[in-house]
Write a protein that holds these residues in place. Sequence first.
Motif, PDB file in Angstrom:
ATOM      1  N   LYS A 248       0.831  -1.203   0.000  1.00 48.66           N
ATOM      2  CA  LYS A 248       0.000   0.000   0.000  1.00 48.66           C
ATOM      3  C   LYS A 248       0.867   1.257   0.000  1.00 48.66           C
ATOM      4  O   LYS A 248       0.552   2.245  -0.676  1.00 48.66           O
ATOM      5  CB  LYS A 248      -0.927  -0.017   1.204  1.00 48.66           C
ATOM      6  N   LEU A 249       1.973   1.220   0.743  1.00 50.16           N
ATOM      7  CA  LEU A 249       2.880   2.373   0.730  1.00 50.16           C
ATOM      8  C   LEU A 249       3.516   2.550  -0.639  1.00 50.16           C
ATOM      9  O   LEU A 249       3.708   3.687  -1.102  1.00 50.16           O
ATOM     10  CB  LEU A 249       3.947   2.206   1.806  1.00 50.16           C
ATOM     11  N   ASN A 250       3.857   1.465  -1.307  1.00 53.84           N
ATOM     12  CA  ASN A 250       4.380   1.552  -2.672  1.00 53.84           C
ATOM     13  C   ASN A 250       3.380   2.248  -3.579  1.00 53.84           C
ATOM     14  O   ASN A 250       3.745   3.089  -4.414  1.00 53.84           O
ATOM     15  CB  ASN A 250       4.691   0.154  -3.204  1.00 53.84           C
ATOM     16  N   HIS A 251       2.121   1.884  -3.443  1.00 53.70           N
ATOM     17  CA  HIS A 251       1.079   2.509  -4.265  1.00 53.70           C
ATOM     18  C   HIS A 251       0.982   4.002  -3.969  1.00 53.70           C
ATOM     19  O   HIS A 251       0.882   4.825  -4.894  1.00 53.70           O
ATOM     20  CB  HIS A 251      -0.258   1.821  -3.989  1.00 53.70           C
ATOM     21  N   ILE A 252       1.005   4.368  -2.690  1.00 51.17           N
ATOM     22  CA  ILE A 252       0.906   5.785  -2.321  1.00 51.17           C
ATOM     23  C   ILE A 252       2.070   6.577  -2.911  1.00 51.17           C
ATOM     24  O   ILE A 252       1.898   7.670  -3.452  1.00 51.17           O
ATOM     25  CB  ILE A 252       0.866   5.942  -0.793  1.00 51.17           C
ATOM     26  N   VAL A 253       3.283   6.032  -2.803  1.00 51.78           N
ATOM     27  CA  VAL A 253       4.467   6.748  -3.274  1.00 51.78           C
ATOM     28  C   VAL A 253       4.477   6.857  -4.792  1.00 51.78           C
ATOM     29  O   VAL A 253       4.674   7.943  -5.355  1.00 51.78           O
ATOM     30  CB  VAL A 253       5.749   6.059  -2.771  1.00 51.78           C
ATOM     31  N   TYR A 254       4.252   5.741  -5.486  1.00 50.24           N
ATOM     32  CA  TYR A 254       4.430   5.707  -6.942  1.00 50.24           C
ATOM     33  C   TYR A 254       3.212   6.176  -7.731  1.00 50.24           C
ATOM     34  O   TYR A 254       3.343   6.764  -8.807  1.00 50.24           O
ATOM     35  CB  TYR A 254       4.790   4.287  -7.389  1.00 50.24           C
ATOM     36  N   ASP A 255       2.018   5.918  -7.213  1.00 50.14           N
ATOM     37  CA  ASP A 255       0.823   6.066  -8.047  1.00 50.14           C
ATOM     38  C   ASP A 255      -0.099   7.197  -7.647  1.00 50.14           C
ATOM     39  O   ASP A 255      -1.154   7.371  -8.267  1.00 50.14           O
ATOM     40  CB  ASP A 255       0.020   4.747  -8.029  1.00 50.14           C
ATOM     41  N   THR A 256       0.233   7.955  -6.612  1.00 52.34           N
ATOM     42  CA  THR A 256      -0.647   9.053  -6.214  1.00 52.34           C
ATOM     43  C   THR A 256       0.112  10.370  -6.226  1.00 52.34           C
ATOM     44  O   THR A 256       1.328  10.406  -6.028  1.00 52.34           O
ATOM     45  CB  THR A 256      -1.232   8.835  -4.798  1.00 52.34           C
ATOM     46  N   GLU A 257      -0.620  11.444  -6.456  1.00 55.28           N
ATOM     47  CA  GLU A 257      -0.038  12.782  -6.422  1.00 55.28           C
ATOM     48  C   GLU A 257      -0.134  13.358  -5.008  1.00 55.28           C
ATOM     49  O   GLU A 257      -1.095  13.103  -4.280  1.00 55.28           O
ATOM     50  CB  GLU A 257      -0.775  13.708  -7.395  1.00 55.28           C
ATOM     51  N   ALA A 258       0.855  14.119  -4.639  1.00 54.78           N
ATOM     52  CA  ALA A 258       0.846  14.750  -3.323  1.00 54.78           C
ATOM     53  C   ALA A 258      -0.184  15.867  -3.266  1.00 54.78           C
ATOM     54  O   ALA A 258      -0.304  16.660  -4.202  1.00 54.78           O
ATOM     55  CB  ALA A 258       2.230  15.284  -2.990  1.00 54.78           C
ATOM     56  N   GLU A 259      -0.949  15.921  -2.168  1.00 55.35           N
ATOM     57  CA  GLU A 259      -1.922  16.985  -1.964  1.00 55.35           C
ATOM     58  C   GLU A 259      -1.191  18.205  -1.395  1.00 55.35           C
ATOM     59  O   GLU A 259      -0.534  18.115  -0.356  1.00 55.35           O
ATOM     60  CB  GLU A 259      -3.008  16.527  -0.985  1.00 55.35           C
ATOM     61  N   LEU A 260      -1.331  19.339  -2.048  1.00 58.49           N
ATOM     62  CA  LEU A 260      -0.642  20.546  -1.616  1.00 58.49           C
ATOM     63  C   LEU A 260      -1.292  21.105  -0.357  1.00 58.49           C
ATOM     64  O   LEU A 260      -2.509  21.347  -0.310  1.00 58.49           O
ATOM     65  CB  LEU A 260      -0.672  21.596  -2.720  1.00 58.49           C
ATOM     66  N   ALA A 261      -0.493  21.293   0.685  1.00 55.08           N
ATOM     67  CA  ALA A 261      -0.996  21.880   1.930  1.00 55.08           C
ATOM     68  C   ALA A 261      -1.211  23.378   1.742  1.00 55.08           C
ATOM     69  O   ALA A 261      -0.383  24.064   1.125  1.00 55.08           O
ATOM     70  CB  ALA A 261      -0.012  21.630   3.060  1.00 55.08           C
ATOM     71  N   SER A 262      -2.310  23.888   2.270  1.00 50.02           N
ATOM     72  CA  SER A 262      -2.567  25.328   2.195  1.00 50.02           C
ATOM     73  C   SER A 262      -1.702  26.044   3.226  1.00 50.02           C
ATOM     74  O   SER A 262      -1.403  25.516   4.293  1.00 50.02           O
ATOM     75  CB  SER A 262      -4.042  25.616   2.457  1.00 50.02           C
ATOM     76  N   TYR A 263      -1.296  27.257   2.881  1.00 46.25           N
ATOM     77  CA  TYR A 263      -0.457  28.042   3.789  1.00 46.25           C
ATOM     78  C   TYR A 263      -1.302  29.053   4.529  1.00 46.25           C
ATOM     79  O   TYR A 263      -2.138  29.752   3.946  1.00 46.25           O
ATOM     80  CB  TYR A 263       0.650  28.759   3.018  1.00 46.25           C
TER      81      TYR A 263
END
Length: 526
Positions: free
Chosen positions: A509-524
């Motif tokens: 599951k961590l492999n999937h998160i790292v390779y196959d998903t885009e990072a959600e940009l944190a609001s400032y």
Amino acid sequence: MRIIKSVIPFACMLLLAACSSRPTAVPTAFAELSDSATIFPDYSDVTIPPNIAPLNIRVSDEGATEFVVEIGDVVAGATADGKTDIDSTAWRQLLEQNRGKDIAVHVYAHRPAGWVRFSPYTLHVAEEPIDGFLAYRLIEPGYELYRQLGLYQRNLTNFDEAVIYENNRTFTDKDNHCINCHNFQNYSTDHMLFHVRASHGGTVIVNGSEAHKIAIKHDSIIAAGVYPSWHPTLPLVAFSTNKTGQVFHMYHEEKIEVLDVKSDLLLYDVERNSVSHIIRSGNYLETFPCWAPDGKRLYFCRALLPFDENVENLEGVTAMHYDSLFYDIYSMSFDPDTRTFGELRLEVDASSQGHSTSVPRISPDGRYLLYTQGDYGQFHIWHNSADLWVKALSPLPEESTAKAVSSAEPAPALEGEGGGEALYPLTEANSAKAESYHSWSSNGRWIAFASRRIDAAYSRVFIAYFDKHGHAHKAFLLPQRDPDYNTVLLKSYNVPELTKDAVQISTGKLNHIVYDTEAELASYEE
């Protein structure tokens, strides 16, 4: 062909086991020696948890052909090369029966003239257990690439090691990425995180068996979050944000120096996926944030640049002043209701004495501030001067205060809220080589840390008992089934973190998160 390759080594192992001599009876006739046995790892006269894995050793004695090790009433035969493989069931029973007591260890060697018995050594079994799991990063000691590294978790009650996440084994521009800075909330794997750098970059936030990836980016933020610290109860993480660089020495025993060029502190809200500044300080560098166990104070390291931050070629000037960067430890109060911070308070003034600190960690009872102190800088994993130190945040027992004042490296008594405070090195646990990246157990009785004391080249995990009087005891090497494992493993242990439970999320599951998903940009948030 693959089947043959897997079968042949197994057959060879069976053959070697059949040919190895492992006597299991204590010799009845032997000559007593006054000398101590030469053993590796050095487990002589150490204090150990009652739930630790068997402490297998290798006995060295030139000319000896057989060995027997008698641990209390448990007899462990050794192979011809002197290695023991202690029965785990008998070991567990032995430790449980001897909580709070001492166990004598007798080592026997069969020399050409007959059996000899060395002078015994002692294992001190503590009453208090250690947390069952230890997470760490394994990394090669090279500097060119950051592939072939991973995050792992070891069950300290046995020899089981599980993969949390591994990065790419081969180098490609598409797949190459670094992983670092794993951290857990309040010794539990219910909430954890780690960073991914380069390709597939972001911070992986884990909630039990689920995870997602976030990105911390803003014009006012130096870089993505680095050294993290989960708030003990709230969905908040304190990060440093650092612009770092490496300096390679031509004529220096310590070949590399990792430098902060700029650094600030950030507060990240996990539920809102928002980030804000804690400190933006110009000519100061802030790093290694750490929450107090009650969540009402944040500790961190802070250094004053020995030149103006607007100087031309900031990176080059910082590199030239690498040994003039001295970090002190500060703290700020925190109001959990308003989520606001108070005034700065100096906790450890190392710079005035020509020293520098890193990695503050507060004991679970809030009584002790554990940190690393070296001659300069903050990346002390490379520094032979780096030792573990403690500041008592509440009054020490009389005998402990006296010990601190009379130590070989006395520290001045400080005045503060606790009164009668003291700084002192954990002399019994330290060595002549680098000690770094330490963590407390959840009961405050054990410290796990990285040390280069064996060969000065690789960091390995050592564990030390920390008693109720604020004293550290002799540290011992992380036990392995094969006592030589730590010396043949050509990787360094990084950031050993103790947890009460095993990581719940799967590697897949961590492999999937790292390779196959885009990072959600944190609001400032201002």
